[in-house]
Design a protein around this motif. Structure first.
Motif, PDB file in Angstrom:
ATOM      1  N   UNK A 154       0.840  -1.205   0.000  1.00 56.01           N
ATOM      2  CA  UNK A 154       0.000   0.000   0.000  1.00 56.01           C
ATOM      3  C   UNK A 154       0.869   1.247   0.000  1.00 56.01           C
ATOM      4  N   UNK A 155       1.894   1.248   0.859  1.00 55.22           N
ATOM      5  CA  UNK A 155       2.800   2.383   0.905  1.00 55.22           C
ATOM      6  C   UNK A 155       3.755   2.414  -0.267  1.00 55.22           C
ATOM      7  N   UNK A 156       4.265   1.258  -0.651  1.00 63.02           N
ATOM      8  CA  UNK A 156       5.210   1.222  -1.769  1.00 63.02           C
ATOM      9  C   UNK A 156       4.576   1.760  -3.051  1.00 63.02           C
ATOM     10  N   UNK A 157       3.316   1.395  -3.299  1.00 67.75           N
ATOM     11  CA  UNK A 157       2.674   1.861  -4.524  1.00 67.75           C
ATOM     12  C   UNK A 157       2.397   3.367  -4.457  1.00 67.75           C
ATOM     13  N   UNK A 158       2.098   3.882  -3.268  1.00 73.26           N
ATOM     14  CA  UNK A 158       1.927   5.338  -3.129  1.00 73.26           C
ATOM     15  C   UNK A 158       3.225   6.072  -3.446  1.00 73.26           C
ATOM     16  N   UNK A 159       4.340   5.507  -2.971  1.00 70.54           N
ATOM     17  CA  UNK A 159       5.628   6.186  -3.125  1.00 70.54           C
ATOM     18  C   UNK A 159       6.346   5.807  -4.412  1.00 70.54           C
ATOM     19  N   UNK A 160       5.890   4.715  -5.035  1.00 67.58           N
ATOM     20  CA  UNK A 160       6.479   4.307  -6.310  1.00 67.58           C
ATOM     21  C   UNK A 160       7.780   3.563  -6.207  1.00 67.58           C
ATOM     22  N   UNK A 161       8.130   3.070  -5.015  1.00 67.73           N
ATOM     23  CA  UNK A 161       9.377   2.315  -4.868  1.00 67.73           C
ATOM     24  C   UNK A 161       9.308   1.477  -3.603  1.00 67.73           C
ATOM     25  N   UNK A 162      10.225   0.532  -3.503  1.00 70.21           N
ATOM     26  CA  UNK A 162      10.318  -0.334  -2.338  1.00 70.21           C
ATOM     27  C   UNK A 162      10.859  -1.697  -2.736  1.00 70.21           C
ATOM     28  N   UNK A 163      11.263  -2.472  -1.748  1.00 69.86           N
ATOM     29  CA  UNK A 163      11.829  -3.800  -1.986  1.00 69.86           C
ATOM     30  C   UNK A 163      11.202  -4.798  -1.025  1.00 69.86           C
ATOM     31  N   UNK A 164      10.825  -5.960  -1.568  1.00 66.27           N
ATOM     32  CA  UNK A 164      10.294  -7.059  -0.772  1.00 66.27           C
ATOM     33  C   UNK A 164      11.166  -8.284  -1.016  1.00 66.27           C
ATOM     34  N   UNK A 165      11.632  -8.887   0.057  1.00 70.39           N
ATOM     35  CA  UNK A 165      12.430 -10.117  -0.022  1.00 70.39           C
ATOM     36  C   UNK A 165      11.637 -11.218   0.666  1.00 70.39           C
ATOM     37  N   UNK A 166      11.277 -12.240  -0.094  1.00 70.86           N
ATOM     38  CA  UNK A 166      10.502 -13.368   0.433  1.00 70.86           C
ATOM     39  C   UNK A 166      11.396 -14.586   0.555  1.00 70.86           C
ATOM     40  N   UNK A 167      11.483 -15.136   1.752  1.00 66.87           N
ATOM     41  CA  UNK A 167      12.289 -16.330   1.974  1.00 66.87           C
ATOM     42  C   UNK A 167      11.466 -17.569   1.639  1.00 66.87           C
ATOM     43  N   UNK A 168      11.874 -18.248   0.568  1.00 65.57           N
ATOM     44  CA  UNK A 168      11.295 -19.546   0.224  1.00 65.57           C
ATOM     45  C   UNK A 168      12.233 -20.619   0.784  1.00 65.57           C
ATOM     46  N   UNK A 169      12.484 -21.662   0.040  1.00 65.61           N
ATOM     47  CA  UNK A 169      13.349 -22.741   0.515  1.00 65.61           C
ATOM     48  C   UNK A 169      13.714 -23.640  -0.656  1.00 65.61           C
ATOM     49  N   UNK A 170      14.868 -24.278  -0.543  1.00 69.35           N
ATOM     50  CA  UNK A 170      15.221 -25.302  -1.522  1.00 69.35           C
ATOM     51  C   UNK A 170      14.178 -26.409  -1.554  1.00 69.35           C
ATOM     52  N   UNK A 171      13.454 -26.593  -0.442  1.00 66.33           N
ATOM     53  CA  UNK A 171      12.442 -27.643  -0.384  1.00 66.33           C
ATOM     54  C   UNK A 171      11.154 -27.250  -1.104  1.00 66.33           C
ATOM     55  N   UNK A 172      11.103 -26.059  -1.659  1.00 64.29           N
ATOM     56  CA  UNK A 172      10.026 -25.752  -2.599  1.00 64.29           C
ATOM     57  C   UNK A 172      10.241 -26.513  -3.896  1.00 64.29           C
ATOM     58  N   UNK A 173      11.484 -26.875  -4.173  1.00 66.52           N
ATOM     59  CA  UNK A 173      11.833 -27.599  -5.397  1.00 66.52           C
ATOM     60  C   UNK A 173      12.184 -29.056  -5.115  1.00 66.52           C
ATOM     61  N   UNK A 174      12.864 -29.310  -4.023  1.00 73.57           N
ATOM     62  CA  UNK A 174      13.260 -30.665  -3.641  1.00 73.57           C
ATOM     63  C   UNK A 174      12.266 -31.196  -2.618  1.00 73.57           C
ATOM     64  N   UNK A 175      11.089 -31.615  -3.109  1.00 72.41           N
ATOM     65  CA  UNK A 175      10.005 -32.046  -2.227  1.00 72.41           C
ATOM     66  C   UNK A 175      10.320 -33.429  -1.669  1.00 72.41           C
ATOM     67  N   UNK A 176      10.161 -33.580  -0.340  1.00 77.82           N
ATOM     68  CA  UNK A 176      10.485 -34.832   0.334  1.00 77.82           C
ATOM     69  C   UNK A 176       9.231 -35.463   0.926  1.00 77.82           C
ATOM     70  N   UNK A 177       9.252 -36.784   1.196  1.00 78.10           N
ATOM     71  CA  UNK A 177       8.073 -37.435   1.774  1.00 78.10           C
ATOM     72  C   UNK A 177       7.642 -36.852   3.117  1.00 78.10           C
ATOM     73  N   UNK A 178       8.589 -36.243   3.843  1.00 79.67           N
ATOM     74  CA  UNK A 178       8.262 -35.701   5.169  1.00 79.67           C
ATOM     75  C   UNK A 178       8.028 -34.192   5.134  1.00 79.67           C
ATOM     76  N   UNK A 179       7.987 -33.605   3.931  1.00 80.65           N
ATOM     77  CA  UNK A 179       7.917 -32.138   3.852  1.00 80.65           C
ATOM     78  C   UNK A 179       6.667 -31.647   3.134  1.00 80.65           C
ATOM     79  N   UNK A 180       5.589 -32.433   3.157  1.00 82.37           N
ATOM     80  CA  UNK A 180       4.415 -32.089   2.352  1.00 82.37           C
ATOM     81  C   UNK A 180       3.908 -30.681   2.634  1.00 82.37           C
TER      82      UNK A 180
END
Length: 265
Positions: A128-154
Motif C-alpha cells: 500500500x505504501x510502496x505503490x503510493x511512493x512508487x518504490x520499495x523492496x520485498x524479499x521473500x524467503x522460500x526454501x530449496x524444499x520448494x523444489x526438492x520435495x520430500x516425503x516428510x515435507x508435504x
C-alpha cells in the motif's frame, strides 16, 4: 548516523535469531534504520542493542506472534502507514517434518498461517505504501524444499512453493514499477530453525550446510545483481532459467478447448 535516513526503514520478520538477525545486521550496515519483528522480545532487544552499537543506526523492536491475528494486524498497520519503510524481509517461518498421516492438524494449520497467511498479509500491507511512493523492496524467503520435495515435507514444501508462485505473480504485477520483489531459496542453513522440526541439522553432511552469514551475504548479492530468484548454492543460475523456461513452454497448452490426444479414445 541515523539522523538522515536516506535508505529508509527495513522491516525484518523473524529477526531475533538466524537469518533474520543477520539480515538485520547487514541492512543496518547498508544504511537502513530497522524495525525488527519476532515473538521473543528479550532476544529482539539483544539483537537491536548490538546492531545499534555497531552501526549507529536506529533499531526499533516490535514483539509479535505473526500466527496470532491480533498481533499480525498490529504489524500490518505499521507497514501500511509508515511512510519511512522502504524494505520488507519476510523471513519469519517455521517447519515440522514428518509423515502427514501422523501430523497434528492444528500444528499444520499454524505452520500454514505463519508461512503463507502472514507473509501474504504483510506483503499486501507494505505494498500500500510502496505503490503510493512508487518504490520499495520485498524479499521473500522460500526454501530449496520448494523444489526438492520430500516425503516428510508435504506441508512445508507446499507453503514454500506458494512463496515462489506468489513472488512470481507479484514480479509480473509490478514489472512496470520501481518496486522490486525477490525470492530467496536457502538450503540447509546452520540456525535454530531446525530445533524441534523433526530433523536435526547435524544429520546432514557438512558440505550441505551453509552458515547464516554466508546465506544472507549471498542473498543480498543476488538482490544487488537484480536476480528475481536467488538460489544460494546453485552453481549456474542458467539451470533455474532452463527450469523456468520449461514451465513457460507449457503455458500455451495448459488451457485448451479439447483434452490432449492421449486422453481421447
Amino acid at each position: 548516523m541515523s539522523d538522515t535516513n536516506a535508505q529508509g526503514i527495513a522491516v525484518i520478520t523473524g529477526a531475533s535469531t538466524g537469518l533474520g538477525a543477520v539480515y538485520a545486521d547487514r541492512l543496518a550496515r547498508r544504511g537502513h534504520d530497522l524495525l525488527l519483528v519476532a515473538r521473543n522480545k528479550s532476544r529482539l532487544d539483544t539483537v537491536a542493542a548490538k546492531i545499534a552499537e555497531n552501526t549507529g543506526r536506529t533499531v526499533e523492536v516490535l514483539a509479535a506472534d505473526l500466527a496470532d491475528p491480533t498481533q499480525l494486524a498490529t504489524v500490518e498497520t505499521r507497514l501500511r502507514t509508515d511512510e519511512s519503510i522502504s524494505l520488507l524481509v519476510n523471513n519469519a517461518g517455521g517447519t515440522v517434518f514428518g509423515p502427514l498421516s501422523q501430523a497434528d492438524p492444528s500444528q499444520m494449520e499454524d505452520l500454514i498461517t505463519l508461512n503463507v497467511t502472514s507473509l501474504t498479509r504483510l506483503t499486501t500491507a507494505v505494498l500500500a505504501g510502496f505503490t503510493r511512493r512508487g518504490s520499495g523492496t520485498i524479499i521473500n524467503l522460500s526454501s530449496a524444499l520448494a523444489l526438492n520435495v520430500l516425503p516428510v515435507s508435504a506441508v512445508y514444501s507446499g507453503t514454500k512453493s506458494y512463496v515462489v508462485a506468489f513472488t512470481q505473480a507479484l514480479q509480473q504485477e509490478l514489472a512496470e514499477s520501481e518496486i522490486r520483489v525477490q525470492a530467496v531459496f536457502p538450503g540447509a542453513v546452520r540456525t535454530e530453525f531446525w530445533d524441534g522440526s523433526g530433523i536435526e541439522v547435524s544429520a546432514f553432511p557438512e558440505e550441505w550446510v551453509m552458515s547464516a552469514d554466508d546465506a544472507v551475504d549471498a542473498a543480498l548479492a543476488g538482490l544487488d545483481a537484480g536476480e528475481p530468484m536467488t538460489l544460494l548454492s546453485l552453481p549456474d543460475i542458467t539451470d533455474w532459467d532452463t527450469f523456468d523456461a520449461a514451465r513457460q513452454a507449457m503455458i500455451p497448452n495448459l488451457s485448451r478447448s479439447v483434452p490432449a490426444d492421449r486422453y481421447q479414445s
